[in-house]
Design a protein around this motif. Structure first.
Motif, mmCIF file in Angstrom:
data_model
loop_
_atom_site.group_PDB
_atom_site.id
_atom_site.type_symbol
_atom_site.label_atom_id
_atom_site.label_comp_id
_atom_site.label_asym_id
_atom_site.label_seq_id
_atom_site.Cartn_x
_atom_site.Cartn_y
_atom_site.Cartn_z
ATOM 1 N N GLY A 52 29.619 38.159 47.924
ATOM 2 C CA GLY A 52 30.052 38.858 46.722
ATOM 3 C C GLY A 52 31.516 38.616 46.382
ATOM 4 O O GLY A 52 32.354 38.433 47.270
ATOM 5 N N PHE A 53 31.823 38.616 45.089
ATOM 6 C CA PHE A 53 33.197 38.448 44.621
ATOM 7 C C PHE A 53 33.241 38.756 43.129
ATOM 8 O O PHE A 53 32.214 38.772 42.438
ATOM 9 N N VAL A 54 34.433 39.024 42.636
ATOM 10 C CA VAL A 54 34.687 39.066 41.197
ATOM 11 C C VAL A 54 35.883 38.161 40.922
ATOM 12 O O VAL A 54 36.766 38.002 41.768
ATOM 13 N N VAL A 55 35.886 37.574 39.741
ATOM 14 C CA VAL A 55 36.921 36.599 39.403
ATOM 15 C C VAL A 55 37.987 37.256 38.539
ATOM 16 O O VAL A 55 37.697 37.693 37.423
ATOM 17 N N PRO A 56 39.218 37.362 39.026
ATOM 18 C CA PRO A 56 40.313 37.894 38.199
ATOM 19 C C PRO A 56 40.577 36.995 37.001
ATOM 20 O O PRO A 56 40.242 35.807 37.003
ATOM 21 N N GLU A 57 41.192 37.547 35.975
ATOM 22 C CA GLU A 57 41.483 36.804 34.748
ATOM 23 C C GLU A 57 42.283 35.541 35.035
ATOM 24 O O GLU A 57 42.027 34.480 34.432
ATOM 25 N N ALA A 58 43.223 35.614 35.961
ATOM 26 C CA ALA A 58 44.100 34.485 36.257
ATOM 27 C C ALA A 58 43.365 33.313 36.901
ATOM 28 O O ALA A 58 43.877 32.196 36.933
ATOM 29 N N GLN A 59 42.148 33.552 37.424
ATOM 30 C CA GLN A 59 41.410 32.494 38.124
ATOM 31 C C GLN A 59 40.178 32.013 37.370
ATOM 32 O O GLN A 59 39.433 31.159 37.853
ATOM 33 N N LYS A 60 39.935 32.564 36.179
ATOM 34 C CA LYS A 60 38.706 32.228 35.452
ATOM 35 C C LYS A 60 38.641 30.757 35.050
ATOM 36 O O LYS A 60 37.558 30.171 34.982
ATOM 37 N N ALA A 61 39.779 30.158 34.785
ATOM 38 C CA ALA A 61 39.791 28.758 34.362
ATOM 39 C C ALA A 61 39.275 27.831 35.447
ATOM 40 O O ALA A 61 38.752 26.741 35.153
ATOM 41 N N ASP A 62 39.384 28.250 36.698
ATOM 42 C CA ASP A 62 38.958 27.409 37.822
ATOM 43 C C ASP A 62 37.550 27.744 38.303
ATOM 44 O O ASP A 62 37.045 27.090 39.221
ATOM 45 N N ALA A 63 36.916 28.749 37.729
ATOM 46 C CA ALA A 63 35.587 29.180 38.186
ATOM 47 C C ALA A 63 34.482 28.383 37.500
ATOM 48 O O ALA A 63 34.611 27.970 36.345
ATOM 49 N N THR A 64 33.381 28.165 38.210
ATOM 50 C CA THR A 64 32.217 27.487 37.644
ATOM 51 C C THR A 64 31.415 28.480 36.806
ATOM 52 O O THR A 64 31.569 29.702 36.957
ATOM 53 N N PRO A 65 30.534 27.991 35.929
ATOM 54 C CA PRO A 65 29.688 28.907 35.157
ATOM 55 C C PRO A 65 28.852 29.824 36.040
ATOM 56 O O PRO A 65 28.655 31.001 35.713
ATOM 57 N N GLU A 66 28.354 29.295 37.161
ATOM 58 C CA GLU A 66 27.554 30.114 38.068
ATOM 59 C C GLU A 66 28.402 31.220 38.699
ATOM 60 O O GLU A 66 27.943 32.353 38.857
ATOM 61 N N GLN A 67 29.632 30.898 39.056
ATOM 62 C CA GLN A 67 30.531 31.901 39.626
ATOM 63 C C GLN A 67 30.865 32.976 38.597
ATOM 64 O O GLN A 67 30.908 34.159 38.918
ATOM 65 N N MET A 68 31.093 32.560 37.361
ATOM 66 C CA MET A 68 31.404 33.532 36.315
ATOM 67 C C MET A 68 30.214 34.435 36.034
ATOM 68 O O MET A 68 30.378 35.634 35.777
ATOM 69 N N GLU A 69 29.015 33.880 36.087
ATOM 70 C CA GLU A 69 27.814 34.678 35.849
ATOM 71 C C GLU A 69 27.681 35.760 36.927
ATOM 72 O O GLU A 69 27.372 36.922 36.619
ATOM 73 N N PHE A 70 27.907 35.380 38.174
ATOM 74 C CA PHE A 70 27.822 36.339 39.276
ATOM 75 C C PHE A 70 28.926 37.387 39.143
ATOM 76 O O PHE A 70 28.683 38.588 39.314
ATOM 77 N N SER A 71 30.135 36.932 38.823
ATOM 78 C CA SER A 71 31.257 37.859 38.673
ATOM 79 C C SER A 71 30.999 38.843 37.540
ATOM 80 O O SER A 71 31.241 40.046 37.682
ATOM 81 N N ASP A 72 30.499 38.355 36.413
ATOM 82 C CA ASP A 72 30.223 39.227 35.267
ATOM 83 C C ASP A 72 29.153 40.257 35.596
ATOM 84 O O ASP A 72 29.173 41.380 35.077
ATOM 85 N N THR A 73 28.220 39.873 36.473
ATOM 86 C CA THR A 73 27.168 40.805 36.901
ATOM 87 C C THR A 73 27.781 42.011 37.608
ATOM 88 O O THR A 73 27.362 43.153 37.396
ATOM 89 N N LEU A 74 28.784 41.769 38.435
ATOM 90 C CA LEU A 74 29.431 42.859 39.160
ATOM 91 C C LEU A 74 30.461 43.585 38.290
ATOM 92 O O LEU A 74 30.730 44.769 38.513
ATOM 93 N N MET A 75 31.020 42.891 37.313
ATOM 94 C CA MET A 75 32.024 43.524 36.461
ATOM 95 C C MET A 75 31.437 44.640 35.600
ATOM 96 O O MET A 75 32.145 45.577 35.227
ATOM 97 N N ALA A 76 30.134 44.552 35.293
ATOM 98 C CA ALA A 76 29.510 45.597 34.483
ATOM 99 C C ALA A 76 29.625 46.963 35.156
ATOM 100 O O ALA A 76 30.129 47.921 34.557
ATOM 101 N N PRO A 77 29.192 47.124 36.432
ATOM 102 C CA PRO A 77 29.383 48.422 37.091
ATOM 103 C C PRO A 77 30.846 48.722 37.419
ATOM 104 O O PRO A 77 31.260 49.884 37.409
ATOM 105 N N ILE A 78 31.637 47.684 37.709
ATOM 106 C CA ILE A 78 33.047 47.914 38.029
ATOM 107 C C ILE A 78 33.790 48.504 36.834
ATOM 108 O O ILE A 78 34.740 49.285 37.005
ATOM 109 N N SER A 79 33.343 48.181 35.624
ATOM 110 C CA SER A 79 33.985 48.741 34.429
ATOM 111 C C SER A 79 33.854 50.263 34.396
ATOM 112 O O SER A 79 34.714 50.956 33.850
#
Length: 264
Positions: free
Chosen positions: A186-213
């Motif tokens: 598990g992980f979430v991608v901070p804004e400063a690291q989004k440019a280096d993340a793959t689409p799959e990583q962003m999809e997983f991160s966004d999944t966790l960001m919904a409850p984290i919000s």
């Protein structure tokens, strides 16, 4: 042996009484609580501790709960099968326990001052409020600490299980497998690291960001209460609990709230 009742079952007030006399304080606490508590004093049990004293006044921390909460709270502790028959000597509140803890870790105070800040603790009058976020499995406690004392304690129905459920629903996998995925990868991608993340990583991160919000929203409400009560902005947020170890979480909270976030 001391045990702490959960934040959702306890309320507290910080009261100032114009006396130093012990008997007058005991009588004054009950009188003040009659107007302060959201339930009848006849249905409650309470206790207090002195926070500080001047020549003419005493500041107290008073914790109260409903009598009906006490017996079911103690029952599991006295179950010989579950706890080997532990018999607690005292009941405290999570807020008072967090107070003692933060007084110990505060850079402005010596470790020995945690129990008796009124008798020699070094309290920096300019120190900003600090928020402790204790993330549990199904509930999270938010505790606001200022000048060595509790200011606010709040409990929300949110925890690590919400992150697991988000993975479970997104990827249509069993709950147990989702829990393992969270713990192991598990992980979430901070804004400063989004440019280096793959689409799959962003999809997983966004999944966790919904409850984290939801957690971020609750912290913002506590931040607003902090400003209304202390007239100061939060100086720091401490996070603790199993899910606080989620890689990237602290940075995401820091970016969203614009407050330094540190692991407790």
């Amino acid at each position: 042996i001391g045990v702490a009742m959960r934040t959702g079952q306890v309320t507290f007030r910080n009261l100032t009484l114009p006396t130093r006399d012990k008997k007058a304080i005991m009588a004054g606490v009950g009188f003040e609580l009659e107007d302060e508590l959201p339930f009848s004093l006849d249905d409650a049990v309470y206790d207090y501790s002195i926070l500080s004293q001047t020549k003419q006044a005493t500041m107290l921390h008073v914790a109260a709960t409903l009598k009906k909460h006490i017996v079911p709270f103690l029952a599991p502790w006295q179950n010989p099968v579950a706890t080997s028959g532990v018999d607690p000597d005292l009941i405290t509140s999570e807020a008072w326990a967090y107070r003692a803890l933060l007084n110990r870790v505060s850079a402005n105070q010596p470790a020995s001052s945690a129990k008796t800040p009124a008798k020699g603790a070094t309290i920096d009058p300019d120190s900003p409020p600090v928020l402790l976020v204790q993330i549990g499995h199904e509930r999270t406690s938010l505790y606001l600490h200022w000048h060595g004392s509790p200011v606010l304690a709040r409990e929300i129905s949110w925890g690590g299980r919400d992150l697991t459920l988000a993975i479970c629903q997104k990827y249509q996998i069993p709950l147990e497998q989702a829990e393992s995925a969270k713990l192991d990868h598990g992980f979430v991608v901070p804004e400063a690291q989004k440019a280096d993340a793959t689409p799959e990583q962003m999809e997983f991160s966004d999944t966790l960001m919904a409850p984290i919000s939801e957690l971020i929203s609750a912290i913002r409400q506590a931040e607003l209460s902090c400003k209304n009560t202390t007239h100061q902005n939060l100086g720091k947020i401490y996070v603790t609990g199993g899910s606080s170890l989620l890689p990237g979480l602290n940075k995401v909270l820091e970016e969203s709230l614009h407050v330094p976030v540190r692991p407790l």
